[in-house]
Design a protein around this motif. Structure first.
Motif, PDB file in Angstrom:
ATOM      1  N   VAL A   1       0.831  -1.201   0.000  1.00 48.79           N
ATOM      2  CA  VAL A   1       0.000   0.000   0.000  1.00 48.79           C
ATOM      3  C   VAL A   1       0.864   1.249   0.000  1.00 48.79           C
ATOM      4  CG1 VAL A   1      -1.627   1.346   1.399  1.00 48.79           C
ATOM      5  CG2 VAL A   1      -1.998  -1.108   1.071  1.00 48.79           C
ATOM      6  N   ALA A   2       1.869   1.291   0.867  1.00 43.62           N
ATOM      7  CA  ALA A   2       2.740   2.462   0.940  1.00 43.62           C
ATOM      8  C   ALA A   2       3.531   2.652  -0.346  1.00 43.62           C
ATOM      9  CB  ALA A   2       3.692   2.325   2.130  1.00 43.62           C
ATOM     10  N   THR A   3       4.009   1.567  -0.919  1.00 37.39           N
ATOM     11  CA  THR A   3       4.755   1.663  -2.175  1.00 37.39           C
ATOM     12  C   THR A   3       3.867   2.173  -3.296  1.00 37.39           C
ATOM     13  OG1 THR A   3       6.146  -0.186  -1.470  1.00 37.39           O
ATOM     14  CG2 THR A   3       6.186   0.377  -3.809  1.00 37.39           C
ATOM     15  N   ALA A   4       2.636   1.692  -3.347  1.00 30.48           N
ATOM     16  CA  ALA A   4       1.713   2.128  -4.389  1.00 30.48           C
ATOM     17  C   ALA A   4       1.406   3.618  -4.276  1.00 30.48           C
ATOM     18  CB  ALA A   4       0.422   1.314  -4.330  1.00 30.48           C
ATOM     19  N   PHE A   5       1.181   4.114  -3.057  1.00 27.37           N
ATOM     20  CA  PHE A   5       0.948   5.547  -2.890  1.00 27.37           C
ATOM     21  C   PHE A   5       2.192   6.340  -3.294  1.00 27.37           C
ATOM     22  CE2 PHE A   5      -2.742   4.663  -0.003  1.00 27.37           C
ATOM     23  CZ  PHE A   5      -3.662   5.456  -0.687  1.00 27.37           C
ATOM     24  N   ALA A   6       3.384   5.844  -2.959  1.00 26.58           N
ATOM     25  CA  ALA A   6       4.607   6.542  -3.347  1.00 26.58           C
ATOM     26  C   ALA A   6       4.775   6.568  -4.861  1.00 26.58           C
ATOM     27  CB  ALA A   6       5.811   5.886  -2.680  1.00 26.58           C
ATOM     28  N   LEU A   7       4.454   5.470  -5.524  1.00 22.11           N
ATOM     29  CA  LEU A   7       4.546   5.436  -6.986  1.00 22.11           C
ATOM     30  C   LEU A   7       3.600   6.438  -7.635  1.00 22.11           C
ATOM     31  CD1 LEU A   7       4.808   1.592  -7.632  1.00 22.11           C
ATOM     32  CD2 LEU A   7       6.528   3.297  -8.258  1.00 22.11           C
ATOM     33  N   ALA A   8       2.477   6.751  -6.973  1.00 23.12           N
ATOM     34  CA  ALA A   8       1.563   7.769  -7.498  1.00 23.12           C
ATOM     35  C   ALA A   8       2.242   9.129  -7.577  1.00 23.12           C
ATOM     36  CB  ALA A   8       0.312   7.852  -6.624  1.00 23.12           C
ATOM     37  N   VAL A   9       3.299   9.316  -6.792  1.00 20.58           N
ATOM     38  CA  VAL A   9       4.057  10.562  -6.804  1.00 20.58           C
ATOM     39  C   VAL A   9       5.257  10.474  -7.748  1.00 20.58           C
ATOM     40  CG1 VAL A   9       5.348  12.207  -5.377  1.00 20.58           C
ATOM     41  CG2 VAL A   9       3.361  10.997  -4.423  1.00 20.58           C
ATOM     42  N   THR A  10       6.009   9.391  -7.638  1.00 20.92           N
ATOM     43  CA  THR A  10       7.313   9.329  -8.300  1.00 20.92           C
ATOM     44  C   THR A  10       7.284   8.681  -9.685  1.00 20.92           C
ATOM     45  OG1 THR A  10       7.852   7.191  -7.259  1.00 20.92           O
ATOM     46  CG2 THR A  10       8.444   9.204  -6.057  1.00 20.92           C
ATOM     47  N   HIS A  11       6.199   8.015 -10.020  1.00 22.03           N
ATOM     48  CA  HIS A  11       6.083   7.364 -11.342  1.00 22.03           C
ATOM     49  C   HIS A  11       4.752   7.762 -11.971  1.00 22.03           C
ATOM     50  CE1 HIS A  11       6.763   4.576 -14.528  1.00 22.03           C
ATOM     51  NE2 HIS A  11       5.894   3.673 -14.119  1.00 22.03           N
ATOM     52  N   PRO A  12       4.586   9.038 -12.336  1.00 23.02           N
ATOM     53  CA  PRO A  12       3.273   9.534 -12.745  1.00 23.02           C
ATOM     54  C   PRO A  12       2.731   8.932 -14.029  1.00 23.02           C
ATOM     55  CG  PRO A  12       4.980  11.189 -13.123  1.00 23.02           C
ATOM     56  CD  PRO A  12       5.610  10.104 -12.312  1.00 23.02           C
ATOM     57  N   ALA A  13       3.560   8.305 -14.843  1.00 18.88           N
ATOM     58  CA  ALA A  13       3.051   7.704 -16.075  1.00 18.88           C
ATOM     59  C   ALA A  13       2.125   6.533 -15.787  1.00 18.88           C
ATOM     60  CB  ALA A  13       4.205   7.245 -16.972  1.00 18.88           C
ATOM     61  N   ALA A  14       2.287   5.884 -14.634  1.00 16.65           N
ATOM     62  CA  ALA A  14       1.468   4.698 -14.336  1.00 16.65           C
ATOM     63  C   ALA A  14       1.071   4.601 -12.879  1.00 16.65           C
ATOM     64  CB  ALA A  14       2.213   3.427 -14.756  1.00 16.65           C
ATOM     65  N   GLY A  15       1.954   4.973 -11.943  1.00 18.28           N
ATOM     66  CA  GLY A  15       1.552   5.021 -10.546  1.00 18.28           C
ATOM     67  C   GLY A  15       0.417   6.017 -10.405  1.00 18.28           C
ATOM     68  N   ASN A  16      -0.530   5.751  -9.485  1.00 16.14           N
ATOM     69  CA  ASN A  16      -1.739   6.573  -9.618  1.00 16.14           C
ATOM     70  C   ASN A  16      -2.617   6.571  -8.384  1.00 16.14           C
ATOM     71  OD1 ASN A  16      -4.157   4.513  -9.916  1.00 16.14           O
ATOM     72  ND2 ASN A  16      -2.439   3.675 -11.091  1.00 16.14           N
ATOM     73  N   LEU A  17      -3.418   7.628  -8.293  1.00 11.34           N
ATOM     74  CA  LEU A  17      -4.641   7.662  -7.487  1.00 11.34           C
ATOM     75  C   LEU A  17      -5.859   7.570  -8.387  1.00 11.34           C
ATOM     76  CD1 LEU A  17      -3.923  10.596  -4.981  1.00 11.34           C
ATOM     77  CD2 LEU A  17      -3.316   8.181  -4.767  1.00 11.34           C
ATOM     78  N   GLY A  18      -5.713   7.939  -9.648  1.00  3.43           N
ATOM     79  CA  GLY A  18      -6.842   8.039 -10.554  1.00  3.43           C
ATOM     80  C   GLY A  18      -7.035   6.862 -11.469  1.00  3.43           C
ATOM     81  N   GLY A  19      -6.448   5.713 -11.133  1.00  6.42           N
ATOM     82  CA  GLY A  19      -6.595   4.528 -11.955  1.00  6.42           C
ATOM     83  C   GLY A  19      -7.182   3.368 -11.181  1.00  6.42           C
ATOM     84  N   GLY A  20      -6.682   2.172 -11.432  1.00  9.63           N
ATOM     85  CA  GLY A  20      -7.186   0.990 -10.759  1.00  9.63           C
ATOM     86  C   GLY A  20      -6.292  -0.201 -11.011  1.00  9.63           C
ATOM     87  N   GLY A  21      -6.600  -1.326 -10.372  1.00 12.04           N
ATOM     88  CA  GLY A  21      -5.767  -2.501 -10.559  1.00 12.04           C
ATOM     89  C   GLY A  21      -6.196  -3.671  -9.704  1.00 12.04           C
ATOM     90  N   PHE A  22      -5.209  -4.507  -9.355  1.00  6.99           N
ATOM     91  CA  PHE A  22      -5.489  -5.776  -8.684  1.00  6.99           C
ATOM     92  C   PHE A  22      -4.358  -6.126  -7.720  1.00  6.99           C
ATOM     93  CE2 PHE A  22      -7.265  -5.945 -12.977  1.00  6.99           C
ATOM     94  CZ  PHE A  22      -8.600  -6.189 -12.710  1.00  6.99           C
ATOM     95  N   ILE A  23      -4.715  -6.823  -6.655  1.00  3.67           N
ATOM     96  CA  ILE A  23      -3.752  -7.366  -5.698  1.00  3.67           C
ATOM     97  C   ILE A  23      -3.985  -8.864  -5.572  1.00  3.67           C
ATOM     98  CG2 ILE A  23      -3.179  -7.514  -3.236  1.00  3.67           C
ATOM     99  CD1 ILE A  23      -3.706  -4.514  -3.029  1.00  3.67           C
ATOM    100  N   VAL A  24      -2.898  -9.632  -5.628  1.00  3.49           N
ATOM    101  CA  VAL A  24      -2.900 -11.039  -5.234  1.00  3.49           C
ATOM    102  C   VAL A  24      -1.969 -11.146  -4.034  1.00  3.49           C
ATOM    103  CG1 VAL A  24      -2.363 -13.409  -5.915  1.00  3.49           C
ATOM    104  CG2 VAL A  24      -3.355 -11.827  -7.586  1.00  3.49           C
ATOM    105  N   ALA A  25      -2.448 -11.662  -2.926  1.00  7.04           N
ATOM    106  CA  ALA A  25      -1.660 -11.709  -1.700  1.00  7.04           C
ATOM    107  C   ALA A  25      -1.710 -13.098  -1.083  1.00  7.04           C
ATOM    108  CB  ALA A  25      -2.175 -10.681  -0.690  1.00  7.04           C
ATOM    109  N   PHE A  26      -0.553 -13.539  -0.578  1.00  4.69           N
ATOM    110  CA  PHE A  26      -0.466 -14.792   0.178  1.00  4.69           C
ATOM    111  C   PHE A  26      -0.308 -14.449   1.650  1.00  4.69           C
ATOM    112  CE2 PHE A  26       2.385 -18.092   2.074  1.00  4.69           C
ATOM    113  CZ  PHE A  26       1.421 -19.088   2.162  1.00  4.69           C
TER     114      PHE A  26
END
Length: 577
Positions: A56-81
């Motif tokens: 979660v923290a990495t994804a929020f950080a990517l929304a800042v540092t990787h604007p081409a794909a990291g995001n608040l305005g998109g969507g996706g999927f998580i698979v977790a063990f």
């Protein structure tokens, strides 16, 4: 350290020199597209957070540092063990079509496709990222929510030094080749950040000059948005000040997302899809992602062959893998969509008996793709700027998270006052109903636009278990190439026994039913292989790079965590202890 992406193909077998190893970690590791974001995730693990917290923290950080794909305005999927429960869980936070959308909204009165609608706020689906990260944290996170968002706030408010890659990317969106400011000129080129005033304000350098490596990128509006989310929780995005700004921008710019769309959006915990391959348990994301079913179906078909005996670059192996890809993507086009709208028999599609029936039609020659369809094929692919991150923590929990804006920088339009880009995911629906073409346009019924429907995705976050413990965590960007990139990483580890670094660096191939062509990554495949493939009836083409599979491979003997950043792009990094 930064690891440079490949500039030239080093050999016929590997994209990079095989002497460069994956980074090894003993406790925990995060691998993502961008170094600052990976470090944020590592720091969360050091603070005692689990894999969900770090993701979660990495994804929020990517929304800042990787604007081409990291995001608040998109969507996706998580698979977790979840190691303590021995359970794999998945979260669907794919965007939804606004309630005002229609099946033919991308067509004019004569049925002609309108590509201009693939940019701007009208192109966006209702964002799911914030709700999805919130649901995963609510169910299985351990640290306080604000602690996971505040590092991203700091990166946005204080800024961070841009890399060469990000500088070039932003400049290509904001300037002509000569460095002059550019605006939409009707020339037919694709939309860019420069075409939208709010995007220019968010990403232009304060003095108006092109970005250089080392310049500090500050995003105050995005920092304010993240601060509200940190303080008030995920619901702020969908019902608070941020929601007000989204609706105001939609009304001003002709977008379709309403307050009702935002307030009614829900992320969903869904069952994973599962199959076994060579005794390993392979878990993926089910619909509305097609990726899990495509990967598992291909593996089920391929398990009957001894691919290792023929080698990963032999014509026999590539023929068999291509035919498995072809059939899996045909199933994708005709059977998979949002399960809330279409009955998708995932258990059937991932069963060995279903694979047996498809494999029976594979012969020594290429199967023409049109022969698989019982409907006519006439004589707008998905975007490639998704991003993926992988996490394994010290307790053996793992997360594969893939999320996207669709194309690079999504709709290219920042929602005024918020600092974040909106996705252009509406383009992932089948936009021209009833027209499936040899060029790759898909118009089959399951994935046509409907109000509230989630568009089909190729995202393929994947976790492989061996005897109940994590063996492999992977995923990739790349539009329709994503499942095939993941397939190759899985095969390289489980079938071909390649080292962690070789498994990610090795050349990849792609076939997506239509267009009916094998795409070969790189240009130095063995001549004997390419000649035999053509003799078998395959059409071939080359691409420079395929995918960006940030992967964690666990040594089953030593327990070492191999954090394998995919060096096809410039700023990826593994970070851990």
């Amino acid at each position: 350290m930064l690891l440079l992406a490949l500039v030239a193909i080093a050999s016929s077998r590997l994209l990079v020199a095989p002497t460069s190893q994956a980074e090894e970690f003993r406790r925990h590791v995060v691998v993502s597209q961008e170094e600052h974001a990976s470090d944020v995730g590592r720091d969360v693990l050091r603070q005692g957070g689990n894999a969900i917290d770090a993701a979660v923290a990495t994804a929020f950080a990517l929304a800042v540092t990787h604007p081409a794909a990291g995001n608040l305005g998109g969507g996706g999927f998580i698979v977790a063990f979840l190691a303590d429960r021995g359970e794999v869980v998945t979260f669907d936070f794919r965007e939804r079509a606004p309630l005002a959308s229609t099946e033919r909204m991308y067509l004019d009165d004569e049925g002609k496709f309108l590509p201009r609608h693939r940019a701007g706020l009208r192109a966006g689906g209702v964002p799911g990222t914030v709700k999805g990260l919130g649901l995963a944290h609510e169910r299985f996170g351990t640290l306080p929510w604000a602690d996971l968002v505040l590092p991203a706030v700091a990166l946005a408010r204080d800024g961070f030094p841009v890399s060469n890659t990000l500088a070039r990317s932003l400049n290509s969106q904001l300037f002509d080749d000569d460095g002059a400011s550019d605006a939409l000129d009707g020339s037919g080129r694709g939309a860019r950040l420069a075409d939208f005033p709010a995007s220019v304000r968010a990403f232009r350098k304060p003095d108006g000059t092109p970005w250089q490596a080392g310049d500090i990128l500050r995003q105050p509006d995005l920092a304010d948005t993240l601060s509200r989310i940190a303080e008030h929780g995920p619901d702020e995005f969908y019902g608070g000040r941020t929601a007000e700004l989204i609706v105001a921008a939609m009304q001003a710019e002709g977008g379709l997302i309403s307050r009702e769309d935002l307030e009614s959006y829900r992320a969903v915990q869904r069952p994973p899809v599962h199959a076994t391959f060579r005794g390993y348990d392979v878990y993926g994301m089910g619909p509305p992602s097609s990726g899990g079913i495509v990967v598992l179906l291909a593996l089920n078909i391929l398990e009957r062959y001894d691919l290792a005996a023929d080698g990963p670059e032999s014509a026999e192996t590539l023929h068999r893998i291509t035919e498995a890809m072809r059939r899996a993507f045909f199933v994708r086009a005709t059977r998979i969509a949002d399960p809330d709208f279409i009955d998708v028999p995932a258990d059937v599609l991932t069963s060995q008996s279903f694979a047996d029936d498809l494999a029976a039609s594979i012969g020594p020659k290429a199967t023409p793709s049109q022969d698989l369809a019982d409907f006519p094929i006439a004589g707008l692919a998905e975007g490639s700027d998704t991003t993926h991150l992988s996490v394994v923590d010290g307790s053996g929990n793992a997360v594969a998270l893939t999320y996207t804006l669709e194309q690079g920088y999504g709709s290219k339009a920042v929602v005024a006052g918020t600092g974040f880009l909106l996705n252009n995911e509406m383009g992932d629906f089948n936009l021209v109903p009833g027209v499936t073409s040899a060029s790759g346009l898909i118009g089959t019924p399951p994935n046509r636009i409907a109000p509230g429907k989630r568009m089909l995705s190729s995202m393929s976050p994947t976790i492989v278990l061996e005897d109940g413990r994590v063996r492999l965590v992977t995923g990739s960007p790349g539009g329709r190439t994503i499942p095939n990139t993941v397939l190759w990483v899985v095969l390289n580890v489980l079938e071909f026994g390649r080292s962690p670094r070789e498994a990610v660096d090795a050349l990849r191939t792609h076939h997506a039913w239509f267009p009916d062509v094998i795409t070969l990554e790189g240009r130095r495949w063995p001549e004997e292989t390419t000649r035999e493939l053509r003799d078998r009836g395959h059409r071939l083409r080359s691409t420079e790079l395929q995918g960006d599979a940030h992967t964690i491979i666990v040594d089953p003997v030593t327990g070492l965590l191999h954090g394998v950043n995919d060096r096809r792009r410039h700023t990826s990094r593994a970070s851990g202890d």
